[in-house]
Design a protein around this motif. Sequence first.
Motif, PDB file in Angstrom:
ATOM      1  N   LYS A  28       4.562   8.578  -3.717  1.00 28.89           N
ATOM      2  CA  LYS A  28       4.678  10.035  -3.803  1.00 28.89           C
ATOM      3  C   LYS A  28       3.330  10.743  -3.711  1.00 28.89           C
ATOM      4  O   LYS A  28       3.284  11.962  -3.524  1.00 28.89           O
ATOM      5  CB  LYS A  28       5.389  10.418  -5.100  1.00 28.89           C
ATOM      6  CG  LYS A  28       6.857  10.021  -5.116  1.00 28.89           C
ATOM      7  CD  LYS A  28       7.544  10.468  -6.400  1.00 28.89           C
ATOM      8  CE  LYS A  28       9.017  10.088  -6.387  1.00 28.89           C
ATOM      9  NZ  LYS A  28       9.705  10.506  -7.638  1.00 28.89           N
ATOM     10  N   GLU A  29       2.241  10.000  -3.822  1.00 31.74           N
ATOM     11  CA  GLU A  29       0.916  10.616  -3.716  1.00 31.74           C
ATOM     12  C   GLU A  29       0.472  10.780  -2.259  1.00 31.74           C
ATOM     13  O   GLU A  29      -0.560  11.409  -1.988  1.00 31.74           O
ATOM     14  CB  GLU A  29      -0.111   9.798  -4.488  1.00 31.74           C
ATOM     15  CG  GLU A  29       0.099   9.843  -6.001  1.00 31.74           C
ATOM     16  CD  GLU A  29      -1.046   9.197  -6.762  1.00 31.74           C
ATOM     17  OE1 GLU A  29      -2.120   8.953  -6.144  1.00 31.74           O
ATOM     18  OE2 GLU A  29      -0.884   8.937  -7.971  1.00 31.74           O
ATOM     19  N   ALA A  30       1.238  10.220  -1.321  1.00 32.49           N
ATOM     20  CA  ALA A  30       0.891  10.360   0.094  1.00 32.49           C
ATOM     21  C   ALA A  30       1.053  11.816   0.528  1.00 32.49           C
ATOM     22  O   ALA A  30       1.986  12.505   0.112  1.00 32.49           O
ATOM     23  CB  ALA A  30       1.775   9.455   0.943  1.00 32.49           C
ATOM     24  N   ILE A  89       0.838  -1.209   0.000  1.00 30.60           N
ATOM     25  CA  ILE A  89       0.000   0.000   0.000  1.00 30.60           C
ATOM     26  C   ILE A  89       0.868   1.252   0.000  1.00 30.60           C
ATOM     27  O   ILE A  89       0.676   2.157  -0.816  1.00 30.60           O
ATOM     28  CB  ILE A  89      -0.950  -0.004   1.223  1.00 30.60           C
ATOM     29  CG1 ILE A  89      -2.016  -1.091   1.070  1.00 30.60           C
ATOM     30  CG2 ILE A  89      -1.604   1.381   1.396  1.00 30.60           C
ATOM     31  CD1 ILE A  89      -2.845  -1.329   2.325  1.00 30.60           C
ATOM     32  N   TRP A  90       1.848   1.291   0.900  1.00 29.22           N
ATOM     33  CA  TRP A  90       2.610   2.526   1.090  1.00 29.22           C
ATOM     34  C   TRP A  90       3.713   2.737   0.051  1.00 29.22           C
ATOM     35  O   TRP A  90       4.205   3.852  -0.103  1.00 29.22           O
ATOM     36  CB  TRP A  90       3.166   2.583   2.512  1.00 29.22           C
ATOM     37  CG  TRP A  90       2.069   2.892   3.477  1.00 29.22           C
ATOM     38  CD1 TRP A  90       1.269   2.005   4.141  1.00 29.22           C
ATOM     39  CD2 TRP A  90       1.602   4.197   3.848  1.00 29.22           C
ATOM     40  NE1 TRP A  90       0.345   2.668   4.912  1.00 29.22           N
ATOM     41  CE2 TRP A  90       0.527   4.014   4.755  1.00 29.22           C
ATOM     42  CE3 TRP A  90       1.992   5.496   3.518  1.00 29.22           C
ATOM     43  CZ2 TRP A  90      -0.158   5.090   5.320  1.00 29.22           C
ATOM     44  CZ3 TRP A  90       1.311   6.562   4.088  1.00 29.22           C
ATOM     45  CH2 TRP A  90       0.249   6.359   4.972  1.00 29.22           C
ATOM     46  N   LEU A  91       4.063   1.679  -0.675  1.00 24.79           N
ATOM     47  CA  LEU A  91       4.997   1.854  -1.797  1.00 24.79           C
ATOM     48  C   LEU A  91       4.258   2.175  -3.088  1.00 24.79           C
ATOM     49  O   LEU A  91       4.883   2.480  -4.110  1.00 24.79           O
ATOM     50  CB  LEU A  91       5.843   0.588  -1.992  1.00 24.79           C
ATOM     51  CG  LEU A  91       6.861   0.270  -0.890  1.00 24.79           C
ATOM     52  CD1 LEU A  91       7.604  -1.026  -1.220  1.00 24.79           C
ATOM     53  CD2 LEU A  91       7.846   1.413  -0.697  1.00 24.79           C
ATOM     54  N   GLY A  92       2.919   2.083  -3.045  1.00 22.88           N
ATOM     55  CA  GLY A  92       2.129   2.382  -4.237  1.00 22.88           C
ATOM     56  C   GLY A  92       1.950   1.192  -5.155  1.00 22.88           C
ATOM     57  O   GLY A  92       1.446   1.342  -6.279  1.00 22.88           O
ATOM     58  N   GLU A  93       2.327   0.010  -4.685  1.00 22.11           N
ATOM     59  CA  GLU A  93       2.140  -1.193  -5.495  1.00 22.11           C
ATOM     60  C   GLU A  93       0.686  -1.637  -5.473  1.00 22.11           C
ATOM     61  O   GLU A  93       0.207  -2.296  -6.407  1.00 22.11           O
ATOM     62  CB  GLU A  93       3.049  -2.313  -4.976  1.00 22.11           C
ATOM     63  CG  GLU A  93       4.536  -1.995  -5.133  1.00 22.11           C
ATOM     64  CD  GLU A  93       5.418  -3.001  -4.414  1.00 22.11           C
ATOM     65  OE1 GLU A  93       4.869  -3.958  -3.826  1.00 22.11           O
ATOM     66  OE2 GLU A  93       6.655  -2.822  -4.426  1.00 22.11           O
ATOM     67  N   ALA A  94      -0.013  -1.305  -4.390  1.00 17.23           N
ATOM     68  CA  ALA A  94      -1.458  -1.550  -4.291  1.00 17.23           C
ATOM     69  C   ALA A  94      -2.100  -0.195  -4.038  1.00 17.23           C
ATOM     70  O   ALA A  94      -1.882   0.419  -3.002  1.00 17.23           O
ATOM     71  CB  ALA A  94      -1.754  -2.514  -3.138  1.00 17.23           C
ATOM     72  N   THR A  95      -2.872   0.288  -4.998  1.00 19.71           N
ATOM     73  CA  THR A  95      -3.463   1.628  -4.870  1.00 19.71           C
ATOM     74  C   THR A  95      -4.953   1.575  -4.552  1.00 19.71           C
ATOM     75  O   THR A  95      -5.524   2.558  -4.110  1.00 19.71           O
ATOM     76  CB  THR A  95      -3.247   2.431  -6.169  1.00 19.71           C
ATOM     77  OG1 THR A  95      -3.838   1.722  -7.257  1.00 19.71           O
ATOM     78  CG2 THR A  95      -1.762   2.642  -6.435  1.00 19.71           C
ATOM     79  N   MET A  96      -5.595   0.419  -4.806  1.00 17.46           N
ATOM     80  CA  MET A  96      -7.017   0.229  -4.502  1.00 17.46           C
ATOM     81  C   MET A  96      -7.144  -0.787  -3.361  1.00 17.46           C
ATOM     82  O   MET A  96      -6.303  -1.684  -3.212  1.00 17.46           O
ATOM     83  CB  MET A  96      -7.760  -0.315  -5.728  1.00 17.46           C
ATOM     84  CG  MET A  96      -7.596   0.540  -6.969  1.00 17.46           C
ATOM     85  SD  MET A  96      -8.600   2.017  -6.909  1.00 17.46           S
ATOM     86  CE  MET A  96      -9.248   2.040  -8.563  1.00 17.46           C
ATOM     87  N   ILE A 137      -7.035   4.155  -2.308  1.00 19.27           N
ATOM     88  CA  ILE A 137      -6.601   4.408  -0.926  1.00 19.27           C
ATOM     89  C   ILE A 137      -5.938   5.782  -0.869  1.00 19.27           C
ATOM     90  O   ILE A 137      -5.096   6.113  -1.709  1.00 19.27           O
ATOM     91  CB  ILE A 137      -5.609   3.320  -0.462  1.00 19.27           C
ATOM     92  CG1 ILE A 137      -6.211   1.927  -0.653  1.00 19.27           C
ATOM     93  CG2 ILE A 137      -5.226   3.548   1.001  1.00 19.27           C
ATOM     94  CD1 ILE A 137      -5.214   0.788  -0.498  1.00 19.27           C
ATOM     95  N   VAL A 138      -6.324   6.585   0.117  1.00 16.36           N
ATOM     96  CA  VAL A 138      -5.782   7.935   0.278  1.00 16.36           C
ATOM     97  C   VAL A 138      -4.854   7.932   1.496  1.00 16.36           C
ATOM     98  O   VAL A 138      -5.300   7.655   2.615  1.00 16.36           O
ATOM     99  CB  VAL A 138      -6.904   8.974   0.468  1.00 16.36           C
ATOM    100  CG1 VAL A 138      -6.327  10.380   0.554  1.00 16.36           C
ATOM    101  CG2 VAL A 138      -7.915   8.874  -0.678  1.00 16.36           C
ATOM    102  N   LEU A 139      -3.575   8.233   1.268  1.00 23.04           N
ATOM    103  CA  LEU A 139      -2.554   8.055   2.305  1.00 23.04           C
ATOM    104  C   LEU A 139      -2.114   9.369   2.948  1.00 23.04           C
ATOM    105  O   LEU A 139      -1.923  10.375   2.268  1.00 23.04           O
ATOM    106  CB  LEU A 139      -1.328   7.362   1.700  1.00 23.04           C
ATOM    107  CG  LEU A 139      -1.570   5.994   1.052  1.00 23.04           C
ATOM    108  CD1 LEU A 139      -0.298   5.485   0.402  1.00 23.04           C
ATOM    109  CD2 LEU A 139      -2.094   4.988   2.079  1.00 23.04           C
ATOM    110  N   PHE A 140      -1.923   9.315   4.287  1.00 19.01           N
ATOM    111  CA  PHE A 140      -1.440  10.458   5.061  1.00 19.01           C
ATOM    112  C   PHE A 140      -0.299   9.970   5.954  1.00 19.01           C
ATOM    113  O   PHE A 140      -0.470   9.031   6.734  1.00 19.01           O
ATOM    114  CB  PHE A 140      -2.559  11.047   5.912  1.00 19.01           C
ATOM    115  CG  PHE A 140      -3.728  11.546   5.101  1.00 19.01           C
ATOM    116  CD1 PHE A 140      -3.764  12.853   4.643  1.00 19.01           C
ATOM    117  CD2 PHE A 140      -4.771  10.691   4.780  1.00 19.01           C
ATOM    118  CE1 PHE A 140      -4.836  13.311   3.886  1.00 19.01           C
ATOM    119  CE2 PHE A 140      -5.858  11.135   4.025  1.00 19.01           C
ATOM    120  CZ  PHE A 140      -5.882  12.450   3.574  1.00 19.01           C
TER     121      PHE A 140
END
Length: 319
Positions: A194-196, A147-154, A167-170
Amino acid sequence: MKFKGIMLMLVMSMVLVFAAACGNNSEGNGGNGEESSDKVSGDVLMDGSSTVFPIMEAVAEEYASAQPDVKVSVGVSGTGGGFEKFSAGETDMSNASRPIKEEEVKALEEAGIDFTEFEVAKDGLSIVVNKENDWVNQLTIEELQKIWLGEATMWSDINSEWPEEKIVLFSPGTDSGTYDYFNEVVLEEEQMNKEATLSEDDNVLVNGVTGSKNGMAFFGYAYYLENKENLNVVPIVNGEGEAIEPNAETIQDGTYEPLSRPMYTYIKHSSVKDKQAVNDFAKYTFENAGDMAEAVGYVALPEEKYTEALDKLNEIAGK
């Protein structure tokens, strides 16, 4: 003779009263070699981790009642930002949610600053999602990494039965020790998505998740407790294959692993020796850190750890 006798008795009585008053004053000022009720003045400057901040803020507020003439400043530049100020000679103490790095030690050595690391409490880095999120019932470290590496975005990338929603990351900012710890333990030093959205202020992260149904964040256990009515905490699968929620027991006994971690404060030796206010505040900290940690939602250390810290502090002060 009668008059002289009366006068002599009065003089002796005054001497005894004066002596008793001096004795009481001596005892109150630490004449017994233990606690001192002396009034102290001056300032104590500290900065660093936002995770450690609630403990130190609570200690500082209590200390202000005992020593109102001491001004204690508690900054929140993040662990890395705090160490930068520490090595620049701007602070007496530096709070950290991870151990000091080699390059930070080197910077302090080059600045001629001697210091000691003290553990003040334990924390369980908490993974949280929005209150409306009723599908994430547990995650493994491997799933967190994806999730946090962006390999899983949904969500559906993790579990096909979960919503096909992004998923929206903070995340804490890069100066945060919490970021460093997560980066090492979960991301294995790889680049975070990088979208976090990153922030040094944990309240920004809380607001981000509460404002987004698909939000996810991580931060210290105290911030979760403070906002638990509006957040869901995610159980994390440990090395034994058990999905464990962070709480006082699982953080203390280590079953909430690998996200249980110690929290620290680093104290400059010269400040302890040369500034009575710093020495007094540091002593007060270790006498009360356990209670204050629990009061704000963290986990106290065993009592002997605080006793060892006080002994080390006295050693630094040359007592």
